[in-house]
Write an enzyme that holds these catalytic residues in place. Structure first.
Site, short mmCIF file in Angstrom:
data_model
loop_
_atom_site.label_atom_id
_atom_site.label_comp_id
_atom_site.label_asym_id
_atom_site.label_seq_id
_atom_site.Cartn_x
_atom_site.Cartn_y
_atom_site.Cartn_z
N GLY A 147 -44.77 -64.09 11.55
CA GLY A 147 -43.40 -63.83 11.94
C GLY A 147 -42.45 -64.97 11.63
N LYS A 190 -37.25 -62.79 28.14
CA LYS A 190 -36.31 -63.52 27.29
C LYS A 190 -35.23 -64.22 28.13
CE LYS A 190 -38.41 -62.36 23.55
NZ LYS A 190 -39.28 -63.37 22.88
N TYR A 249 -36.03 -52.98 25.50
CA TYR A 249 -36.12 -54.38 25.12
C TYR A 249 -35.31 -55.27 26.07
CZ TYR A 249 -37.19 -58.36 22.25
OH TYR A 249 -37.69 -59.59 21.83
#
Length: 401
Positions: free
Chosen positions: A54, A248, A239
């Site tokens: 990634g 996050k 998300y």
């Protein structure tokens, strides 16, 4: 030597085997996309945690080629067994090490669980012995579970909405053919939310800073960044407004805590990257369909992980000013979050169905990109011939051993 005739052995987005030649070619192509170096002098000393896949892989390649980065990369990759090849990240790391050697980069790799105290200690010892301190720490880990080194508790992350169930379209492949499916996920409970924060939030990033700072391994002007994502309101329920989003947010809170801890001697930021096809993102429901539509909409405007890593590095080394939002996050996702792009993606999302999927979304591109994560579907690679699957992990330099 271990020559094998390898088959992908995949079911949907999950692959049992990786192809070493395909993985090498993927790394070579990323390397070729990386900007040429602007100078020959040694670059910053960096620790890249999650260097094999990634954005971590892209940041490693750009750092090595374009900025003459020195230091250490950490990944946690499975070795070859009698039944299976090594993990794709194992083969990618082996090729990255070869490329680093070709340009004379003083950079080595450590294979181990970055969540563990043992790997933190070994990394610190290597840094102290060879470099004395680091200028930069890039944190880019996506993992399904984490063992808390302080308590021994194993936390498992989940991908679920919060507060309410989630129903949406999703992209599935049956015998290689794309179709639109329907997804229904129940809302996470508090324990699932908290466990996901423990795995994917800032707890381990903080422990790395604590460990390195306590040993005097943070150079003056030290910077650290952790990779994150915000994304569209289309994917927000699963998300940013879901369990991953809670993690996050914790990551962003951790950046502020690290800044307080560094007392002006360094700085921490989260980095909001744009969409990408990664081994982590393919596990998130609805992201496949969203990403396929986004790629169709953006066309030549699509920004690869290398493109975005190059933009990040230019900011980290001061070639351009940091592009910060009002929450002190570095933004690399302007190309994705452009209002016109998002309006076009929303229109396509609302209309896409079994009859329009071929024209409304780049499903073939997405399927091929998933295969390439494991070294498959790479143009120019001979998949009919046996391949050498026994590839050693890059050896440490004598002073690192």
């Amino acid at each position: 030597m271990t020559l094998r005739e390898i088959k992908p052995g995949n079911r949907g987005y999950l692959y049992v085997n990786s192809h070493p030649n395909g993985c090498q070619e993927v790394v070579d192509r990323m390397w070729q996309q990386t900007p040429d170096p602007a100078h020959d002098r040694p670059g910053p000393v960096a620790l890249v945690i999650g260097s094999s896949a990634g954005y971590g892989l892209a940041a490693t390649l750009v750092g090595l080629r374009a900025h003459r980065m020195r230091g250490l990369g950490i990944a946690f990759e499975a070795a070859e067994t009698e039944r299976r090849t090594a993990g794709a990240g194992w083969y990618r790391t082996a090729r990255t090490a070869e490329l680093a050697a070709e340009v004379g980069a003083d950079f080595t790799f450590l294979n181990g669980d970055a969540f563990s105290d043992g790997v933190k200690d070994e990394a610190a010892d290597r840094i102290a012995a060879r470099f004395g301190a680091i200028d930069l720490l890039i944190y880019s880990i996506a993992a399904p579970r984490r063992t808390d080194p302080l308590t021994g508790e194993v936390h498992h992350s989940v991908i679920k909405p919060l507060d309410a169930d989630y129903r949406a379209k999703t992209l599935v492949f049956e015998d290689g053919a794309p179709r639109i499916g329907e997804l229904h996920l129940q809302a996470a409970d508090e324990a699932e939310r908290d466990a996901t924060v423990q795995v994917m939030g800032g707890a381990d990033w903080q422990l790395w800073i604590d460990a390195l700072q306590s040993k005097g391994l943070l150079a003056d002007g030290f910077r650290t960044v952790a990779l994150s994502y915000v994304g569209s309101d289309i994917t927000a329920p699963i998300y940013r407004a879901g369990t991953i989003g809670a993690a996050k947010q914790d990551l962003e809170d951790t950046a502020r805590a690290i800044n307080t801890q560094l007392k002006g001697a360094g700085h921490a930021h989260t980095v909001v990257a744009g969409a990408a096809v990664t081994q982590a993102s393919t596990a998130i429901p609805s992201i496949a369909l969203y990403t396929s539509i986004l790629h169709r909409v953006t066309g030549e405007g699509w920004r690869t992980t290398v493109d975005q890593a190059a933009a990040l590095w230019n900011q980290l080394v001061g070639d351009v000013e940091l592009h910060l939002d009002d929450q002190d996050r570095v933004r690399l996702d302007d190309w994705e979050m452009n209002p016109e792009v998002q309006a076009a993606v929303r229109a396509a999302w609302d209309q896409v169905d079994a009859d329009t999927i071929a024209t409304g979304a780049d499903t073939g591109w997405f399927r091929d990109e998933v295969g390439r994560l494991y070294g498959w579907d790479v143009p120019g690679v001979d998949y009919e011939s046996a391949a050498e699957t026994t590839v050693p992990w890059p050896a440490p330099r004598p002073s690192d051993a």
